[in-house]
Design a protein around this motif. Structure first.
Motif, mmCIF file in Angstrom:
data_model
loop_
_atom_site.group_PDB
_atom_site.id
_atom_site.type_symbol
_atom_site.label_atom_id
_atom_site.label_comp_id
_atom_site.label_asym_id
_atom_site.label_seq_id
_atom_site.Cartn_x
_atom_site.Cartn_y
_atom_site.Cartn_z
ATOM 1 N N ALA A 129 36.103 45.765 -69.155
ATOM 2 C CA ALA A 129 34.788 44.963 -68.929
ATOM 3 C C ALA A 129 34.954 43.985 -67.989
ATOM 4 N N ALA A 130 36.046 43.126 -68.174
ATOM 5 C CA ALA A 130 36.164 42.008 -67.427
ATOM 6 C C ALA A 130 36.128 42.493 -65.681
ATOM 7 N N VAL A 131 36.925 43.469 -65.278
ATOM 8 C CA VAL A 131 36.812 44.096 -63.969
ATOM 9 C C VAL A 131 35.230 44.426 -63.579
ATOM 10 N N GLU A 132 34.441 45.100 -64.441
ATOM 11 C CA GLU A 132 33.195 45.086 -64.002
ATOM 12 C C GLU A 132 32.548 43.952 -63.690
ATOM 13 N N ALA A 133 32.520 42.906 -64.611
ATOM 14 C CA ALA A 133 31.917 41.779 -64.497
ATOM 15 C C ALA A 133 32.590 41.047 -63.251
ATOM 16 N N HIS A 134 33.627 40.981 -62.881
ATOM 17 C CA HIS A 134 34.497 40.283 -61.641
ATOM 18 C C HIS A 134 33.868 41.021 -60.324
ATOM 19 N N LEU A 135 33.733 42.352 -60.460
ATOM 20 C CA LEU A 135 33.050 43.034 -59.283
ATOM 21 C C LEU A 135 31.669 42.742 -58.948
ATOM 22 N N ALA A 136 31.059 42.318 -60.063
ATOM 23 C CA ALA A 136 29.695 42.081 -59.871
ATOM 24 C C ALA A 136 29.371 40.612 -59.473
ATOM 25 N N ASN A 137 30.396 39.836 -59.867
ATOM 26 C CA ASN A 137 30.561 38.408 -59.412
ATOM 27 C C ASN A 137 30.870 38.351 -57.978
#
Length: 167
Positions: A129-137
């Motif tokens: 979940a964190a890497v998805e949010a990180h990539l979106a950022n």
């Protein structure tokens, strides 16, 4: 905020050109911008990690384990080498992650003195979940560049990195 053709580094360069016209200050234009941009990007990345309850260092450990493949077990030394931080920093991060139930440490079957680190199911879910949010950022932060400009910039930064003398 409108994008202009000038930034604070331009003002610094102009001041140096005025005061020391005998010097080529162009390296400051590159290094100064990379340095300032690094600081600015760090500040804009941290909140995304914090929203997952992680610091950048903890995210780095979890991401290193996750991208190593299903069921990967790495030694603290392998994590240290992959993340380019001190062994003490990795040890502290691992202690926090073990305490949070996100990674598991066990003794190696081949060498009882050696420890192996792996993601728990909870850790895997959190880092996914964190890497998805990180990539979106990161996508949001790079929105001002076209795909071609991103490729060019990545290539130039890679080339600069590889050209630096060992040190």
């Amino acid at each position: 905020m409108p994008v202009t053709d000038s930034d604070p580094v331009d003002a610094i360069l102009e001041q140096w050109r005025r005061e020391r016209p005998d010097l080529d200050v162009s390296p400051m234009g590159v290094i100064g911008r990379i340095s300032r941009l690094g600081d600015e990007l760090d500040a804009r990345l941290r909140p995304t990690f914090a929203a997952s309850g992680l610091g950048e260092g903890e995210f780095d450990v979890l991401a290193t384990l996750r991208r190593s493949g299903p069921g990967a077990e790495l030694t603290p030394g392998e994590l240290t080498a992959s993340m380019m931080v001190t062994s003490g920093a990795v040890s502290k991060r691992l202690d926090r992650l073990v305490g949070a139930g996100l990674v598991h440490r066990r003794s190696s079957d081949q060498d009882a003195r050696s420890r192996l680190v792996s993601l728990t199911e909870q850790g895997r879910g959190l880092v996914d979940a964190a890497v998805e949010a990180h990539l979106a950022n990161e996508e949001r932060l790079l929105a001002g560049l076209s795909p071609e400009e991103r490729r060019q910039l990545a290539g130039l930064l890679r080339r600069l990195t590889l050209s630096l003398p060992a040190g």
